[in-house]
Design an enzyme around this catalytic site. Structure first.
Site, PDB file in Angstrom:
ATOM      1  CD  GLU A 184      46.433  42.871  31.850  1.00 51.72           C
ATOM      2  OE1 GLU A 184      46.718  43.979  31.369  1.00 51.72           O
ATOM      3  OE2 GLU A 184      45.375  42.263  31.558  1.00 51.72           O
ATOM      4  CB  CYS A 209      42.633  47.031  27.075  1.00 53.67           C
ATOM      5  SG  CYS A 209      42.354  48.803  27.356  1.00 53.67           S
ATOM      6  CG  HIS A 261      43.861  46.161  31.649  1.00 56.62           C
ATOM      7  ND1 HIS A 261      44.822  45.934  30.688  1.00 56.62           N
ATOM      8  CD2 HIS A 261      43.357  47.387  31.402  1.00 56.62           C
ATOM      9  CE1 HIS A 261      44.903  46.990  29.894  1.00 56.62           C
ATOM     10  NE2 HIS A 261      44.016  47.888  30.302  1.00 56.62           N
TER      11      HIS A 261
END
Length: 193
Positions: free
Chosen positions: A177, A77, A175
């Site tokens: 994650e 990001c 993202h």
């Protein structure tokens, strides 16, 4: 495997740590030069505003270290945006790893782009076992235009770089994650590089 997560006060480090744990790995959150230099893999997360995040990098001296790293480095990001030449956000000079100028979406679309969008034109081992047009989770108002280093594309208002690569440096706008099974696969692919 030693995985360093760069700690400079602007990272989404907790969610990255949890994602690594789910994959059976442990990350070290650190701003220590030696720990970062000797890590097998380095993750450079980022959330927030570019100029203040860059100031925190400069205050810790990490802006000197990061471009010299030789192991695989993954910017996430804002981390990816700071790896670019500069950003319109706060008129910020970046690390210059990617020869790209980060710009803002226009007022014609809802900003930030928040939620799920597809990635395609995948051109890297980073996307091993990821199908074209898989959905990833994004939250951003600024983007990297398509460039020589683009390894994945997303369309919001127009096409842009949702991932970049130059040598051992990788950056993703989304993202991983927070992108479920496929995001975790991308993290696993990065750790396997």
């Amino acid at each position: 495997m030693k995985i360093a997560i760069i700690d400079y006060g602007a990272g989404n480090v907790q969610s990255v740590l949890f994602a690594l744990e789910r994959l059976g790995f442990e990350g070290i959150v650190t701003n220590d030069w030696n720990t970062i230099k000797t890590a097998d893999k380095v993750i450079f997360p980022g959330v927030g505003e570019a100029s203040s995040a860059m100031k925190m990098l400069v205050d810790s001296g990490l802006q000197v270290l990061i471009p010299t790293l030789k192991q695989p480095v993954l910017g996430i990001c804002l981390g990816m945006q700071l790896m670019c030449k500069n950003s319109e956000e706060g008129n910020t000079i970046g690390l210059g790893i990617f020869d790209v100028n980060v710009v803002k979406f226009s007022n014609q679309v809802k900003v930030p782009q928040m939620g799920w969008n597809t990635i395609y034109n995948l051109k890297s081992p980073l996307f091993s076992e990821i199908k074209e047009n898989e959905f990833m989770y994004l939250v951003h108002s600024f983007y990297a235009p398509l460039a020589e280093n683009t390894i994945a594309t997303t369309n919001y208002e127009h096409e842009y770089s949702t991932a970049l690569q130059r040598d051992n440096f990788f950056g993703v706008q989304f993202h991983p994650e927070k992108s479920g099974t496929f995001g975790e696969q991308i993290l696993k692919n990065f750790l396997n590089l």
